[in-house]
Every structure is written in C-alpha cells, then in structure tokens.
Design a protein around this motif. Sequence first.
Motif, PDB file in Angstrom:
ATOM      1  N   ASN A  32      38.027 -53.890  62.119  1.00 29.72           N
ATOM      2  CA  ASN A  32      38.116 -55.430  61.440  1.00 29.72           C
ATOM      3  C   ASN A  32      37.842 -55.510  59.978  1.00 29.72           C
ATOM      4  N   GLY A  33      36.916 -54.640  59.833  1.00 29.87           N
ATOM      5  CA  GLY A  33      36.534 -54.853  58.140  1.00 29.87           C
ATOM      6  C   GLY A  33      35.995 -53.451  57.889  1.00 29.87           C
ATOM      7  N   GLU A  35      33.359 -51.807  54.775  1.00 23.51           N
ATOM      8  CA  GLU A  35      31.967 -52.039  53.912  1.00 23.51           C
ATOM      9  C   GLU A  35      31.705 -50.810  53.420  1.00 23.51           C
ATOM     10  N   THR A  50      31.854 -56.112  51.372  1.00 24.73           N
ATOM     11  CA  THR A  50      32.769 -55.984  52.522  1.00 24.73           C
ATOM     12  C   THR A  50      34.196 -56.361  52.173  1.00 24.73           C
ATOM     13  N   ILE A  51      35.054 -56.147  53.136  1.00 26.48           N
ATOM     14  CA  ILE A  51      36.360 -56.533  52.949  1.00 26.48           C
ATOM     15  C   ILE A  51      37.197 -56.611  54.222  1.00 26.48           C
ATOM     16  N   THR A  52      37.563 -57.700  54.786  1.00 28.72           N
ATOM     17  CA  THR A  52      38.225 -57.832  56.138  1.00 28.72           C
ATOM     18  C   THR A  52      39.570 -57.116  56.009  1.00 28.72           C
ATOM     19  N   THR A  53      40.352 -56.581  57.154  1.00 29.11           N
ATOM     20  CA  THR A  53      41.292 -55.998  57.278  1.00 29.11           C
ATOM     21  C   THR A  53      42.630 -56.910  57.368  1.00 29.11           C
ATOM     22  N   SER A  57      39.364 -60.998  52.808  1.00 29.70           N
ATOM     23  CA  SER A  57      38.327 -61.778  52.345  1.00 29.70           C
ATOM     24  C   SER A  57      37.171 -60.774  51.784  1.00 29.70           C
ATOM     25  N   THR A  58      36.332 -61.082  50.855  1.00 21.68           N
ATOM     26  CA  THR A  58      35.361 -60.186  50.344  1.00 21.68           C
ATOM     27  C   THR A  58      33.944 -60.783  50.223  1.00 21.68           C
ATOM     28  N   ARG A  72      41.388 -52.695  48.668  1.00 25.08           N
ATOM     29  CA  ARG A  72      42.123 -51.959  49.770  1.00 25.08           C
ATOM     30  C   ARG A  72      43.479 -51.836  49.696  1.00 25.08           C
TER      31      ARG A  72
END
Length: 116
Positions: A32-33, A35, A50-53, A57-58, A72
């Motif tokens: 999902n994310g 980190e 953090t960054i969502t896959t 969003s960071t 990413r």
Amino acid sequence: QVQLVTSGGGLVQAGGSLRLSCAASGSIFNINGMEWYRQAPGKRRELVATITTTSGSTNYLDSVKGRFTISRDNAKNTVYLQMNSLSAEDTAVYYCSAATPQTRYWGRGTQVTVSS
C-alpha cells in the motif's frame, strides 16, 4: 513475502546530500505504501517520509520538510529518499519499510553519518 534492499548511506559533511534507495521484490502488488524510518543512537525509531503506491501522495516528518524528498520509480520497484542540507541531527540508521494490509516488511538499515 516482500524483500527490500536498501542502499545509499554513508558519511557526508553537514550541508551535503545523499540519496537512499530501496528496491522491492516479491509480492509487491500487495504494498500500500512505502516508508523511510530512522533511528539515532539512544532514540526511538521515527517515521521520516511516506509515499503511497497508488496516488504517490507523500508525507514528511516536520524536521525534514523542505530538505528530504521521497519518490518512487514504479518501473524499477524502487523508492528513493533524497536528503539535502543534511545536519548532524540527521545522523541515524535509516530503514525502508513496505506496508501491506497484512503486515509490514523491513529492509536492512543503512547508516547515514553527517559530520559537522
């Protein structure tokens, strides 16, 4: 299972830059994310970025906002942490982490040492 391989740590002078990489393999479709955490000597591990896959969003720890950038490369299944304007307070072991609905995976830590 997800495997994470981190690289890019080292020794840098204050004000310098480093880029950390975290390459994921295995069941990456479940992530999902991604980190980055860090743990300085005698301190608790803290979440740095953090960054969502999905949306990309960071989020950042307040003390690194404006200096660190998480990004990413989906084609390479790799997440990066670009660290600029480093200070001695950034010295720590940095860990990459991948979050899935079931669990969290950790990569081996990489040492970042900033000399003042």
